[in-house]
Design an enzyme around this catalytic site. Structure first.
Site, PDB file in Angstrom:
ATOM      1  N   ASP A   1       0.726  -1.200   0.003  1.00 53.26           N
ATOM      2  CA  ASP A   1      -0.095  -0.136   0.006  1.00 53.26           C
ATOM      3  C   ASP A   1       0.788   1.348   0.093  1.00 53.26           C
ATOM      4  OD1 ASP A   1      -2.262   2.035   0.520  1.00 53.26           O
ATOM      5  OD2 ASP A   1      -3.315  -0.123   0.626  1.00 53.26           O
TER       6      ASP A   1
ATOM      7  N   GLY B   1       4.973  -0.561  -3.768  1.00 48.88           N
ATOM      8  CA  GLY B   1       3.829   0.209  -3.009  1.00 48.88           C
ATOM      9  C   GLY B   1       3.045   1.113  -3.630  1.00 48.88           C
ATOM     10  N   HIS B   2       2.419   2.034  -3.072  1.00 48.85           N
ATOM     11  CA  HIS B   2       1.316   2.802  -3.671  1.00 48.85           C
ATOM     12  C   HIS B   2       2.000   4.335  -3.871  1.00 48.85           C
ATOM     13  CE1 HIS B   2      -2.332   0.237  -3.247  1.00 48.85           C
ATOM     14  NE2 HIS B   2      -1.611  -0.380  -4.008  1.00 48.85           N
ATOM     15  N   GLY B   3       3.306   4.466  -3.301  1.00 43.43           N
ATOM     16  CA  GLY B   3       3.844   5.650  -3.311  1.00 43.43           C
ATOM     17  C   GLY B   3       3.804   6.418  -2.006  1.00 43.43           C
TER      18      GLY B   3
ATOM     19  N   ASN C   1       2.107   5.024  -7.590  1.00 43.99           N
ATOM     20  CA  ASN C   1       2.030   6.422  -7.951  1.00 43.99           C
ATOM     21  C   ASN C   1       3.597   6.850  -7.519  1.00 43.99           C
ATOM     22  OD1 ASN C   1      -0.614   6.640  -8.324  1.00 43.99           O
ATOM     23  ND2 ASN C   1      -0.876   5.844  -6.239  1.00 43.99           N
TER      24      ASN C   1
END
Length: 344
Positions: A225, A247-249, A279
Site C-alpha cells: 500500500d 507500493g502505492h507511493g 504512484n
C-alpha cells in the site's frame, strides 16, 4: 637541544592532560541500568509466550528515576499484543532490540486490539535495532479467500507521545499498517526498513496523523500500500532520502472525508526514489464538501523508475463501491491545494 627537549616534554604533558580530561569516567554510577527481558522470564526460542516478561521489564524501566535500557537480546521472542504505557518517571528509556520479536501464528490472537506493539503517552523513548515480524501472510490469505477474518493489527503504534526516536528498526509482513504515528510531537524515524509483498493488502509502511514535527529519513519501504501516508492534522513534517517500492507511493490523504476536519500543512518530501510503484507523489481527497486542506506542500528531487502515475492529485477519491454515488454527485470541493513540484 635542551630547549627542544623541554618543549617535547611540555607537549607530552599537555597531551596527557588532555587525554585524562576527555576520557569518559568509568564509575558504575555513569552506566545505564539494564532491564533484560530474559531476566524476567522471556525465552528466545520463538515459541514461548514472552508477553508478560516484556511488560514487566517495561514497568521496571518506566518506574526508574534514572536513564535506563530495556534490552531484548539476540534470539526470537514470541509476544502477543503489548502496550508500553507512560508517563514514566524518567525521560530517557532506550529500548535496544538485538533479536527478533515475532507475532503468534494464530491470526485471531490479536483479539480486538488494533495494535500489536504500542507505545502510549511516553516521552523521551528511543527504539533501536532489531526486527518486528508480524507474520501477516496468514491473514492476507484469509482475506483473499473471502472468509471471515479478524481485522488485523498495526505492528508498531506510537500514540499521544513526544520526543521519540525509532532507529534502524526492521518491520516485516505486518497484518495491516507497519507503523502509525498518532497524536504525537517530535518523532524521528531514521534508518527504518519495512518489507511486505506488493500484493499484501492495507500494509501501509508509515502512517502519520494528528501529529507535528515528524521526520522520516534514510529509510527503505517496500509494501502493498502507501509507503508513507500522511493524514489529517499533520503539520511540519519532513520525508528525506526514502526509497519506496513496491507500493502505492507517498500519499497525502485521504482528506475531506468529514465536513469538519483538520488539514495537512508544511510538509516537505525530498530526495526520494520510487521503483515500480503505482504512484510517486499523490494527494487524495473525497469529492464532497469539507474544510480540510493540504497547504504548503513541497515535493522535490525525486527519482522514479517504472512508476505508473508520477504525480497524482485526486479530488474525487473513492476507494470502494460504497462511495461511488457521492463521488458522482457534482458537489463543490472545498479543498485548497498549494503544491510545488520539483524534479531533479
Amino acid at each position: 637541544m635542551a630547549i627542544h627537549s623541554n618543549l617535547i616534554s611540555l607537549l607530552f604533558l599537555a597531551t596527557a592532560i588532555t587525554i585524562l580530561t576527555i576520557s569518559p569516567p568509568t564509575s558504575a554510577a555513569t552506566r545505564r541500568p539494564q532491564f533484560n527481558v530474559v531476566r524476567f522470564g522471556a525465552r528466545p526460542d520463538g515459541r514461548t509466550d514472552s508477553t508478560r516478561a516484556f511488560l514487566t521489564a517495561w514497568t521496571r524501566a518506566c518506574g526508574s528515576r534514572v536513564r535506563v535500557i530495556m534490552l531484548v537480546p539476540k534470539g526470537r521472542f514470541l509476544v502477543r499484543n503489548m502496550q508500553f504505557t507512560g508517563p514514566c518517571k524518567n525521560r530517557s528509556i532506550f529500548v535496544r532490540i538485538l533479536g527478533t520479536i515475532v507475532a503468534p501464528n494464530n491470526i485471531w490472537t490479536t483479539g480486538n486490539s488494533p495494535h500489536w506493539i504500542e507505545f502510549h503517552r511516553v516521552d523521551g523513548v528511543t527504539i533501536s535495532g532489531g526486527v518486528l515480524d508480524g507474520k501477516g501472510a496468514a491473514l492476507w490469505a484469509c482475506k483473499k479467500a473471502g472468509r471471515s477474518c479478524p481485522n488485523g493489527a498495526t505492528t508498531l503504534s506510537i500514540s499521544n507521545s513526544q520526543n521519540v526516536v525509532v532507529s534502524r528498526l526492521t518491520s516485516l509482513n505486518s497484518h495491516m499498517f507497519h507503523m502509525v504515528i498518532n497524536f504525537c510531537h517530535n518523532v524521528k524515524l531514521q534508518g527504518v526498513r519495512i518489507s511486505a509483498p506488493g500484493n499484501s493488502p492495507n500494509t501501509d509502511g508509515i502512517h502519520v496523523q494528528f501529529s507535528t514535527a515528524v521526520s522520516i529519513v534514510s529509510s527503505k519501504i517496500a509494501t502493498g500500500d502507501d509507503c508513507v501516508s500522511i493524514g489529517p492534522g499533520t503539520a511540519n513534517m519532513l520525508v528525506d532520502k526514502v526509497t519506496c517500492g513496491p507500493g502505492h507511493g507517498i500519499s497525502i490523504g485521504s482528506l475531506g472525508k468529514d465536513v469538519n476536519e483538520q488539514g495537512v500543512q508544511n510538509v516537505t518530501v525530498r530526495s526520494t526514489t520510487f521503483v515500480g510503484t503505482t504512484n510517486g507523489f499523490r494527494i487524495k481527497a473525497w469529492g464532497k464538501p469539507s474544510n480540510g486542506f493540504a497547504r504548503n506542500i513541497l515535493f522535490q528531487h525525486a527519482t522514479m523508475y517504472n512508476v505508473q502515475n508520477p504525480i497524482f492529485i485526486d479530488q474525487r477519491y473513492c476507494p470502494d463501491r460504497n462511495c461511488a454515488d457521492q463521488v458522482k454527485k457534482k458537489k463543490k470541493v472545498t479543498h485548497f491545494f498549494c503544491v510545488f513540484f520539483c524534479y531533479a
